[in-house]
Design a protein around this motif. Structure first.
Motif, mmCIF file in Angstrom:
data_model
loop_
_atom_site.group_PDB
_atom_site.id
_atom_site.type_symbol
_atom_site.label_atom_id
_atom_site.label_comp_id
_atom_site.label_asym_id
_atom_site.label_seq_id
_atom_site.Cartn_x
_atom_site.Cartn_y
_atom_site.Cartn_z
ATOM 1 N N GLY A 147 3.289 4.057 14.107
ATOM 2 C CA GLY A 147 3.499 4.909 12.861
ATOM 3 C C GLY A 147 3.297 3.336 11.888
ATOM 4 O O GLY A 147 2.669 3.380 10.613
ATOM 5 N N TRP A 148 4.737 2.499 11.469
ATOM 6 C CA TRP A 148 4.664 1.784 10.710
ATOM 7 C C TRP A 148 3.963 0.861 10.499
ATOM 8 O O TRP A 148 3.439 0.212 9.891
ATOM 9 C CB TRP A 148 6.802 1.719 10.385
ATOM 10 C CG TRP A 148 7.478 0.888 9.467
ATOM 11 C CD1 TRP A 148 6.085 0.351 8.730
ATOM 12 C CD2 TRP A 148 8.466 0.294 9.536
ATOM 13 N NE1 TRP A 148 7.483 -0.080 7.905
ATOM 14 C CE2 TRP A 148 8.694 -0.567 8.278
ATOM 15 C CE3 TRP A 148 9.553 0.550 10.896
ATOM 16 C CZ2 TRP A 148 9.694 -0.830 8.159
ATOM 17 C CZ3 TRP A 148 10.886 0.109 10.441
ATOM 18 C CH2 TRP A 148 11.103 -0.918 9.892
ATOM 19 N N PHE A 149 3.963 0.311 11.502
ATOM 20 C CA PHE A 149 2.927 -0.842 12.225
ATOM 21 C C PHE A 149 2.043 -0.315 10.649
ATOM 22 O O PHE A 149 0.553 -1.647 10.983
ATOM 23 C CB PHE A 149 2.732 -1.522 13.357
ATOM 24 C CG PHE A 149 2.185 -2.813 14.033
ATOM 25 C CD1 PHE A 149 2.200 -4.042 13.031
ATOM 26 C CD2 PHE A 149 0.830 -2.496 14.363
ATOM 27 C CE1 PHE A 149 1.384 -5.055 13.334
ATOM 28 C CE2 PHE A 149 0.060 -3.520 14.140
ATOM 29 C CZ PHE A 149 0.622 -4.752 14.163
ATOM 30 N N ASP A 150 0.993 0.449 11.951
ATOM 31 C CA ASP A 150 -0.444 0.810 11.171
ATOM 32 C C ASP A 150 -0.125 1.025 9.995
ATOM 33 O O ASP A 150 -1.296 0.499 9.331
ATOM 34 C CB ASP A 150 -0.696 1.951 12.269
ATOM 35 C CG ASP A 150 -2.668 2.032 12.087
ATOM 36 O OD1 ASP A 150 -2.678 1.584 12.588
ATOM 37 O OD2 ASP A 150 -2.570 3.412 11.895
ATOM 38 N N ALA A 151 0.990 1.586 9.455
ATOM 39 C CA ALA A 151 0.390 1.653 7.949
ATOM 40 C C ALA A 151 0.608 0.282 7.214
ATOM 41 O O ALA A 151 0.411 0.546 5.941
ATOM 42 C CB ALA A 151 1.841 2.728 7.754
ATOM 43 N N CYS A 152 1.119 -0.653 7.733
ATOM 44 C CA CYS A 152 1.832 -1.808 7.254
ATOM 45 C C CYS A 152 0.691 -3.206 7.977
ATOM 46 O O CYS A 152 1.119 -3.942 7.245
ATOM 47 C CB CYS A 152 2.690 -2.040 6.992
ATOM 48 S SG CYS A 152 3.821 -1.417 6.186
ATOM 49 N N SER A 174 1.126 -0.876 -0.189
ATOM 50 C CA SER A 174 -0.356 -0.030 -0.232
ATOM 51 C C SER A 174 0.563 1.264 0.000
ATOM 52 O O SER A 174 2.509 1.028 0.677
ATOM 53 C CB SER A 174 -0.918 -0.234 1.581
ATOM 54 O OG SER A 174 -0.327 0.159 2.548
ATOM 55 N N THR A 175 0.482 2.485 -0.692
ATOM 56 C CA THR A 175 1.165 4.091 -0.475
ATOM 57 C C THR A 175 1.416 4.170 1.369
ATOM 58 O O THR A 175 2.850 4.969 1.091
ATOM 59 C CB THR A 175 0.269 5.183 -0.963
ATOM 60 O OG1 THR A 175 -0.864 4.878 -0.562
ATOM 61 C CG2 THR A 175 0.145 4.694 -2.448
ATOM 62 N N THR A 176 0.739 3.969 2.149
ATOM 63 C CA THR A 176 1.315 4.340 3.115
ATOM 64 C C THR A 176 2.379 3.020 3.626
ATOM 65 O O THR A 176 3.480 3.649 4.722
ATOM 66 C CB THR A 176 -0.127 3.945 4.145
ATOM 67 O OG1 THR A 176 -0.544 2.984 3.746
ATOM 68 C CG2 THR A 176 -0.994 5.113 3.774
ATOM 69 N N CYS A 177 2.626 2.342 4.119
ATOM 70 C CA CYS A 177 2.968 1.381 3.589
ATOM 71 C C CYS A 177 4.894 1.749 3.481
ATOM 72 O O CYS A 177 6.011 1.395 3.848
ATOM 73 C CB CYS A 177 2.611 -0.406 3.721
ATOM 74 S SG CYS A 177 3.907 -1.530 4.607
ATOM 75 N N GLU A 178 4.513 1.297 1.954
ATOM 76 C CA GLU A 178 5.466 1.963 0.991
ATOM 77 C C GLU A 178 6.160 3.539 1.141
ATOM 78 O O GLU A 178 7.598 3.461 1.232
ATOM 79 C CB GLU A 178 5.524 2.575 -0.609
ATOM 80 C CG GLU A 178 6.020 1.822 -1.819
ATOM 81 C CD GLU A 178 5.943 2.277 -3.161
ATOM 82 O OE1 GLU A 178 5.234 3.435 -3.068
ATOM 83 O OE2 GLU A 178 5.027 1.339 -3.435
ATOM 84 N N SER A 179 5.796 3.999 1.840
ATOM 85 C CA SER A 179 6.665 5.490 2.458
ATOM 86 C C SER A 179 7.565 5.062 3.431
ATOM 87 O O SER A 179 8.446 5.609 3.172
ATOM 88 C CB SER A 179 5.441 6.453 2.606
ATOM 89 O OG SER A 179 4.671 6.273 4.302
#
Length: 237
Positions: A122-127, A78-83
């Motif tokens: 934040g990383w965990f929530d994004a991925c 996902s774009t959020t995880c990729e960021s």
């Protein structure tokens, strides 16, 4: 010869301790310098340990592969995880401060870089809803002529990692740690300049960390003026 080797090791460790050099990976510069034309990782453009052409691989989304290392073995991120993945890789490849945490036995590797708890969460929530087939992205793949391959089935990040702390401590092996100090940790963005200063200088809460980090000091009662103090004493009598 042994003396020369020892001097070489000391030189590498000194560069890492001062944060003035670069990691010794195949794609790293020998020393940080300004880099024009970066299409990603631009937070490090004023003193970069990577060349601009490296960042071209991160410029578009989704990122499929970086140097024959595939990010989409379980589907595109996902774009959020990729960021977050980009931030981590940009720090490793381009940050002039990364060498402060150079691994003593492998000069191309990091060890125990203190990430902020907020970054890890934040990383965990994004991925958490993205898929992965390995816990350690550095060592758990099968590597062949076609790059990295899954050994196991793909499962959600939320099943592979217990929480943000587990993610930060696991995905890059022992490269990262989680710091509970809001001053002595990195967010992998422009705020790291101040944080790195605190880390290198060893600034503590006792020596003014709360004020230096932008947090207001605890409120203190004002000392009454001499006349006011006298009036208060008379009223008590």
């Amino acid at each position: 010869m042994q003396a020369l080797v020892t001097l070489g090791v000391l030189a590498v460790l000194t560069l890492g301790a001062c944060g003035q050099g670069c990691l010794q990976g195949a794609l790293h510069k020998s020393a940080p310098s300004p880099e024009e034309g970066m299409t990603a990782c631009t937070v490090y453009s004023k003193a970069s340990c990577c060349h601009a052409n490296f960042t071209e691989q991160l410029a578009e989304s989704p990122v499929i592969a970086v140097e024959n290392y595939y990010w989409n073995r379980c589907g595109n991120l996902s774009t959020t995880c990729e960021s977050y993945m980009k931030k981590v890789l940009c720090f490793y490849q381009c940050s002039p401060h990364a060498s402060h945490w150079m691994h003593s036995n492998f000069s191309a590797a990091l060890v125990q870089v203190p990430l902020c708890q907020s970054f890890c969460d934040g990383w965990f929530d994004a991925c958490k809803d993205d898929l992965t087939c390995v816990q350690n992205w550095l060592t758990d793949w099968t590597i062949d002529e076609n790059g990295n391959q899954c050994k196991n089935e793909c499962i959600p990040y939320s099943q592979m990692y217990g929480n943000g702390t587990d993610l930060c401590r696991s995905q890059w092996g022992d490269s990262f740690a989680v710091s509970q100090s809001s001053c002595h940790c990195l967010e992998l963005n422009e705020s790291d300049e101040l944080a790195f200063k605190h880390i290198v200088e060893g600034t503590s809460e006792e020596s003014g960390e709360q004020i230096d980090c932008g947090r207001k000091p605890p409120a203190t009662a004002e000392t009454p003026k001499a006349g006011e103090q006298k009036n208060e004493e008379e009223e008590e009598d």
